[in-house]
Design a protein around this motif. Structure first.
Motif, PDB file in Angstrom:
ATOM      1  N   GLU A 109      -2.736  -0.472   6.684  1.00 45.56           N
ATOM      2  CA  GLU A 109      -3.135  -1.167   6.425  1.00 45.56           C
ATOM      3  C   GLU A 109      -2.905  -2.579   6.882  1.00 45.56           C
ATOM      4  O   GLU A 109      -3.824  -3.693   7.334  1.00 45.56           O
ATOM      5  CB  GLU A 109      -3.881  -1.100   4.565  1.00 45.56           C
ATOM      6  CG  GLU A 109      -4.422  -2.943   4.292  1.00 45.56           C
ATOM      7  CD  GLU A 109      -4.803  -2.487   2.767  1.00 45.56           C
ATOM      8  OE1 GLU A 109      -5.769  -2.852   2.474  1.00 45.56           O
ATOM      9  OE2 GLU A 109      -4.190  -1.422   1.912  1.00 45.56           O
ATOM     10  N   PHE A 110      -1.600  -3.228   6.325  1.00 45.85           N
ATOM     11  CA  PHE A 110      -1.084  -4.320   6.299  1.00 45.85           C
ATOM     12  C   PHE A 110      -0.748  -5.064   7.900  1.00 45.85           C
ATOM     13  O   PHE A 110      -0.448  -5.852   8.132  1.00 45.85           O
ATOM     14  CB  PHE A 110      -0.176  -5.338   5.693  1.00 45.85           C
ATOM     15  CG  PHE A 110      -0.772  -4.803   3.965  1.00 45.85           C
ATOM     16  CD1 PHE A 110      -2.271  -5.681   4.207  1.00 45.85           C
ATOM     17  CD2 PHE A 110      -0.915  -3.876   2.551  1.00 45.85           C
ATOM     18  CE1 PHE A 110      -2.824  -5.974   2.532  1.00 45.85           C
ATOM     19  CE2 PHE A 110      -0.670  -4.589   2.311  1.00 45.85           C
ATOM     20  CZ  PHE A 110      -2.157  -4.080   1.292  1.00 45.85           C
TER      21      PHE A 110
ATOM     22  N   TYR B  15       2.433  -6.831   2.607  1.00 43.56           N
ATOM     23  CA  TYR B  15       1.985  -8.387   3.169  1.00 43.56           C
ATOM     24  C   TYR B  15       2.730  -9.150   1.833  1.00 43.56           C
ATOM     25  O   TYR B  15       2.961  -9.210   0.850  1.00 43.56           O
ATOM     26  CB  TYR B  15       0.416  -7.724   2.095  1.00 43.56           C
ATOM     27  CG  TYR B  15      -0.372  -8.981   3.257  1.00 43.56           C
ATOM     28  CD1 TYR B  15      -0.242  -9.705   4.507  1.00 43.56           C
ATOM     29  CD2 TYR B  15      -1.107 -10.226   2.129  1.00 43.56           C
ATOM     30  CE1 TYR B  15      -1.228 -10.971   5.441  1.00 43.56           C
ATOM     31  CE2 TYR B  15      -2.058 -10.891   2.491  1.00 43.56           C
ATOM     32  CZ  TYR B  15      -2.029 -11.612   3.640  1.00 43.56           C
ATOM     33  OH  TYR B  15      -2.583 -12.548   4.121  1.00 43.56           O
TER      34      TYR B  15
ATOM     35  N   SER C  44       2.727  -0.131   4.027  1.00 46.69           N
ATOM     36  CA  SER C  44       2.638  -1.389   4.833  1.00 46.69           C
ATOM     37  C   SER C  44       2.769  -2.096   3.628  1.00 46.69           C
ATOM     38  O   SER C  44       2.632  -1.927   2.039  1.00 46.69           O
ATOM     39  CB  SER C  44       1.433  -0.830   5.849  1.00 46.69           C
ATOM     40  OG  SER C  44       0.165  -1.346   4.714  1.00 46.69           O
TER      41      SER C  44
ATOM     42  N   ASN D  48       0.502  -1.268  -0.148  1.00 46.97           N
ATOM     43  CA  ASN D  48       0.097  -0.098  -0.295  1.00 46.97           C
ATOM     44  C   ASN D  48       0.581   1.090  -0.279  1.00 46.97           C
ATOM     45  O   ASN D  48       1.992   1.723   0.917  1.00 46.97           O
ATOM     46  CB  ASN D  48      -1.001   0.183   1.488  1.00 46.97           C
ATOM     47  CG  ASN D  48      -1.671   1.420   1.513  1.00 46.97           C
ATOM     48  OD1 ASN D  48      -1.164   2.334   0.339  1.00 46.97           O
ATOM     49  ND2 ASN D  48      -3.178   0.979   2.062  1.00 46.97           N
TER      50      ASN D  48
ATOM     51  N   TYR E 144      -2.727  -7.386  10.438  1.00 47.85           N
ATOM     52  CA  TYR E 144      -2.952  -8.631   9.767  1.00 47.85           C
ATOM     53  C   TYR E 144      -1.812  -9.743  10.850  1.00 47.85           C
ATOM     54  O   TYR E 144      -0.951  -9.227  10.337  1.00 47.85           O
ATOM     55  CB  TYR E 144      -2.488  -8.303   8.045  1.00 47.85           C
ATOM     56  CG  TYR E 144      -3.187  -7.960   7.584  1.00 47.85           C
ATOM     57  CD1 TYR E 144      -4.004  -7.127   7.997  1.00 47.85           C
ATOM     58  CD2 TYR E 144      -3.418  -8.939   6.542  1.00 47.85           C
ATOM     59  CE1 TYR E 144      -5.070  -6.561   6.825  1.00 47.85           C
ATOM     60  CE2 TYR E 144      -4.165  -8.438   5.219  1.00 47.85           C
ATOM     61  CZ  TYR E 144      -5.472  -7.513   4.710  1.00 47.85           C
ATOM     62  OH  TYR E 144      -6.215  -6.634   4.107  1.00 47.85           O
TER      63      TYR E 144
ATOM     64  N   GLY F  32       2.031 -10.046   7.331  1.00 48.69           N
ATOM     65  CA  GLY F  32       1.717  -8.272   7.674  1.00 48.69           C
ATOM     66  C   GLY F  32       2.674  -7.877   7.862  1.00 48.69           C
ATOM     67  O   GLY F  32       3.366  -7.843   9.229  1.00 48.69           O
TER      68      GLY F  32
END
Length: 91
Positions: free
Chosen positions: A75-76, A39, A37, A32, A79, A61
């Motif tokens: 965002e990640f 993944y 971040s 992202n 995770y 993540g």
């Protein structure tokens, strides 16, 4: 299930490497670019005999951890890490 991404701008590089004719590894990154971040999905696969495969990998993540349940800073980063193995036989 569906995949819902929070951002709008992503970079997704990936690569596959053949270590030997029987062992193949791969790495993919879903990045992202708004919060940087990532993944990461590394994997490795071993061809035991014809039509029989053993594989393993992970979904990892990376990013800032969430500050609270209602505010996600990356965002990640929130995770969880997931690890897997698989055994496949084709007939």
């Amino acid at each position: 299930g569906g995949v819902y991404l929070l951002g709008r701008h992503y970079i997704t590089p990936g690569m596959t490497w053949e270590f030997s004719p029987l062992i193949i590894g791969s790495l993919q990154l879903l990045t992202n670019v708004s919060d940087w971040s990532v993944y990461m999905t590394p994997s490795v696969e071993y061809n035991i005999v014809e039509n029989v495969y053993l594989a393993g990998g992970a979904f990892i993540g990376m990013g800032e951890s969430p500050e609270s349940l209602f505010y996600v800073s990356s965002e990640f980063g929130s995770y969880p890490d997931i690890y897997y193995t698989s055994f496949r036989y084709y007939f």
